[in-house]
Design a protein around this motif. Structure first.
Motif, PDB file in Angstrom:
ATOM      1  N   LEU A 198       0.947  -1.496   0.078  1.00  0.00           N
ATOM      2  CA  LEU A 198      -0.343  -0.035   0.090  1.00  0.00           C
ATOM      3  C   LEU A 198       0.805   1.407  -0.354  1.00  0.00           C
ATOM      4  O   LEU A 198       0.579   2.012  -0.653  1.00  0.00           O
ATOM      5  CB  LEU A 198      -0.669  -0.300   1.077  1.00  0.00           C
ATOM      6  N   SER A 199       2.274   1.359   1.099  1.00  0.00           N
ATOM      7  CA  SER A 199       2.719   2.299   0.449  1.00  0.00           C
ATOM      8  C   SER A 199       3.449   2.742  -0.752  1.00  0.00           C
ATOM      9  O   SER A 199       3.831   3.423  -0.685  1.00  0.00           O
ATOM     10  CB  SER A 199       3.617   2.208   2.075  1.00  0.00           C
ATOM     11  N   VAL A 200       4.286   1.239  -1.610  1.00  0.00           N
ATOM     12  CA  VAL A 200       4.231   2.182  -2.590  1.00  0.00           C
ATOM     13  C   VAL A 200       3.631   2.192  -3.627  1.00  0.00           C
ATOM     14  O   VAL A 200       4.147   3.211  -4.263  1.00  0.00           O
ATOM     15  CB  VAL A 200       5.167   0.738  -2.302  1.00  0.00           C
ATOM     16  N   LEU A 201       2.210   1.757  -3.082  1.00  0.00           N
ATOM     17  CA  LEU A 201       1.054   1.919  -4.711  1.00  0.00           C
ATOM     18  C   LEU A 201       0.983   3.342  -3.868  1.00  0.00           C
ATOM     19  O   LEU A 201       0.174   4.316  -5.401  1.00  0.00           O
ATOM     20  CB  LEU A 201       0.625   1.493  -4.893  1.00  0.00           C
ATOM     21  N   ASN A 202       1.098   4.268  -3.033  1.00  0.00           N
ATOM     22  CA  ASN A 202       0.940   5.171  -2.480  1.00  0.00           C
ATOM     23  C   ASN A 202       0.723   6.356  -3.545  1.00  0.00           C
ATOM     24  O   ASN A 202      -0.290   6.739  -4.031  1.00  0.00           O
ATOM     25  CB  ASN A 202       0.926   5.883  -1.044  1.00  0.00           C
ATOM     26  N   ILE A 203       2.325   6.883  -3.352  1.00  0.00           N
ATOM     27  CA  ILE A 203       2.264   7.920  -4.455  1.00  0.00           C
ATOM     28  C   ILE A 203       2.660   8.258  -5.774  1.00  0.00           C
ATOM     29  O   ILE A 203       1.275   9.018  -6.603  1.00  0.00           O
ATOM     30  CB  ILE A 203       3.183   9.351  -4.528  1.00  0.00           C
ATOM     31  N   VAL A 204       2.748   6.766  -6.597  1.00  0.00           N
ATOM     32  CA  VAL A 204       3.175   6.391  -7.391  1.00  0.00           C
ATOM     33  C   VAL A 204       1.913   6.142  -8.491  1.00  0.00           C
ATOM     34  O   VAL A 204       1.667   6.170  -9.623  1.00  0.00           O
ATOM     35  CB  VAL A 204       4.050   5.332  -7.545  1.00  0.00           C
ATOM     36  N   ARG A 205       0.436   5.990  -7.914  1.00  0.00           N
ATOM     37  CA  ARG A 205      -0.702   5.386  -8.163  1.00  0.00           C
ATOM     38  C   ARG A 205      -1.111   7.177  -8.728  1.00  0.00           C
ATOM     39  O   ARG A 205      -1.841   7.539 -10.129  1.00  0.00           O
ATOM     40  CB  ARG A 205      -1.539   4.963  -7.438  1.00  0.00           C
ATOM     41  N   GLU A 206      -1.202   7.997  -7.895  1.00  0.00           N
ATOM     42  CA  GLU A 206      -1.814   9.581  -8.277  1.00  0.00           C
ATOM     43  C   GLU A 206      -1.321   9.950  -9.187  1.00  0.00           C
ATOM     44  O   GLU A 206      -1.170  10.427  -9.943  1.00  0.00           O
ATOM     45  CB  GLU A 206      -1.362   9.975  -7.132  1.00  0.00           C
ATOM     46  N   ARG A 207       0.383  10.014  -9.514  1.00  0.00           N
ATOM     47  CA  ARG A 207       1.438  10.122 -10.654  1.00  0.00           C
ATOM     48  C   ARG A 207       0.742   9.485 -11.721  1.00  0.00           C
ATOM     49  O   ARG A 207       0.083  10.024 -12.915  1.00  0.00           O
ATOM     50  CB  ARG A 207       2.575   9.513 -10.724  1.00  0.00           C
ATOM     51  N   GLU A 208       0.319   8.441 -11.949  1.00  0.00           N
ATOM     52  CA  GLU A 208      -0.007   7.567 -13.136  1.00  0.00           C
ATOM     53  C   GLU A 208      -1.730   8.097 -13.557  1.00  0.00           C
ATOM     54  O   GLU A 208      -1.792   7.630 -14.572  1.00  0.00           O
ATOM     55  CB  GLU A 208      -0.007   5.781 -13.080  1.00  0.00           C
ATOM     56  N   ILE A 209      -2.122   8.164 -12.642  1.00  0.00           N
ATOM     57  CA  ILE A 209      -3.937   8.728 -12.910  1.00  0.00           C
ATOM     58  C   ILE A 209      -3.530  10.301 -12.936  1.00  0.00           C
ATOM     59  O   ILE A 209      -4.946  10.915 -13.762  1.00  0.00           O
ATOM     60  CB  ILE A 209      -4.705   8.585 -11.625  1.00  0.00           C
ATOM     61  N   GLY A 210      -3.238  10.964 -12.744  1.00  0.00           N
ATOM     62  CA  GLY A 210      -2.932  11.955 -13.077  1.00  0.00           C
ATOM     63  C   GLY A 210      -3.619  13.403 -12.132  1.00  0.00           C
ATOM     64  O   GLY A 210      -3.319  14.246 -12.248  1.00  0.00           O
TER      65      GLY A 210
END
Length: 375
Positions: A198-210
């Motif tokens: 969950l921690s790994v996907l936190n910021i990078v997920r926001e970055r991918e979806i814009g």
């Protein structure tokens, strides 16, 4: 605080809307705990052996029956040829050949030390070691059982042979049940996996979806944004820990000899260290694929070198030194010490200090690595 509250609320809404994520968070850890506890074991359950009995005496038959009666060994063949027994090993039909020589009973009754040969397949080194140690233990027990029956005649009359009375006491796990050893370690792995993922996907997920650009242009401060990401993950990981402890107590009947609150207090600090590592990976990754690859690499190294499946003491010296920076090694040790041994604060305070140091280093570095800008 109000801003952080709304950010935490947003994170929980995103998680609750994702049904697959809810299944991964709560159902998958329970399934993995139950399956791995029974599958990830180094116990010897059933080892096939070929018997070569050259003596054909009462004692040799009794020895072979003793091996079978333990439930750990199954006789799959019997002959008078060592080569036939070895052929069964080559065909993978047997893991061991037990060779009882001629005059086995005669040597026993005459006071001499008889010999029994074990030819063990060592393709799997751990299994071979277990077969050897189990065989030695069964032989010792057999010797103690027949000791009152074996007498030697001296010039002064009938004298019983001297022997040792060996009494074994196994502390903390009297039945040597491997599940008791593995379940606390598996809980450690599951909590780490969920929290780190969950921690790994936190910021990078926001970055991918814009959506990261929209957040960056708001007046939200960096510490508020990071706190809004950390708190939900921390709470969910603690819930996974609670579920794991309940399953271990109710299903596996793991004895909670220590203070469970001590585990929660340690876990609270441990999860901060894991979150710091996860946010560091997330900030350094541009896509979820990159983040997952780095996460997979870290988890595999931590698990294999964390003492969960194999003792750290059995590793090479260089590998033991690397465990100094392995958080799983510390928390896994605390779980087993508190749950199985009943260790208190005085026993684990030096381990908690190491985890705290990791959290103090990783979390600020992860926060500093995040920049409110897009490249």
């Amino acid at each position: 605080m109000r801003t952080i509250f709304y950010l935490v609320q947003k994170e929980f809404l995103q998680i609750l809307r994702d049904k697959a994520m809810l299944f991964i968070l709560f159902a998958v850890p329970i399934i993995q705990l139950v399956v791995l506890a029974y599958a990830a074991t180094f116990e010897l359950k059933d080892a096939e052996f070929h018997l070569v009995d050259h003596d054909q005496s009462t004692m040799s038959t009794r020895l072979a029956n003793t091996f079978e009666s333990t439930g750990y060994f199954t006789k799959v063949g019997q002959s008078f040829s060592d080569d036939q027994g070895i052929d069964d090993i080559l065909k993978n039909q047997a893991k061991m050949v037990m060779v009882i020589p001629n005059d086995f009973e005669k040597d026993l009754r005459s006071g001499q030390v008889p010999s029994v040969q074990f030819i063990i397949s060592a393709v799997d080194g751990s299994t071979a070691g277990l077969i050897q140690s189990y065989s030695q233990a069964i032989l010792r027990g057999f010797g103690q059982d027949i000791s009152p029956e074996i007498q030697t005649v001296s010039s002064g009359g009938i004298v019983k042979r001297a022997g040792f009375n060996i009494t074994t006491s196994n502390w903390y796990n009297s039945t040597l049940d491997y599940i008791m050893y593995m379940v606390p370690g598996i809980i450690t792995i599951l909590v780490t996996l969920i929290c780190l993922l969950l921690s790994v996907l936190n910021i990078v997920r926001e970055r991918e979806i814009g959506t990261i650009e929209q957040i960056n242009v708001t007046p939200i401060k960096k510490y508020q944004f990071i706190a809004g990401k950390l708190v939900p993950t921390w709470i969910l990981a603690m819930l996974v820990l609670t579920v794991g402890l309940l399953v271990s107590y109710l299903w596996f009947e793991i004895p909670f000899r220590g203070n469970v609150l001590l585990i929660y207090g340690t876990a609270a600090i441990y999860l901060l260290a894991i979150q710091g590592l996860g946010l560091l990976i997330s900030s350094a990754s541009n896509t979820q694929q990159q983040a997952m690859f780095i996460n997979f690499f870290c988890v595999m190294v931590f698990m294999l070198m964390g003492g969960i499946f194999t003792p750290i003491e059995s590793m090479p010296q260089w590998a033991q030194q690397l465990t100094v920076v392995n958080p799983i090694a510390y928390f896994g040790k605390i779980m087993r010490m508190v749950l199985l041994k009943g260790s208190g604060w005085a026993d684990i305070q030096h381990i908690v200090a190491a985890i705290t140091l990791m959290a103090v280093i990783l979390l600020p570095v992860a926060v500093a690595s995040y920049r409110k800008r897009t490249s």
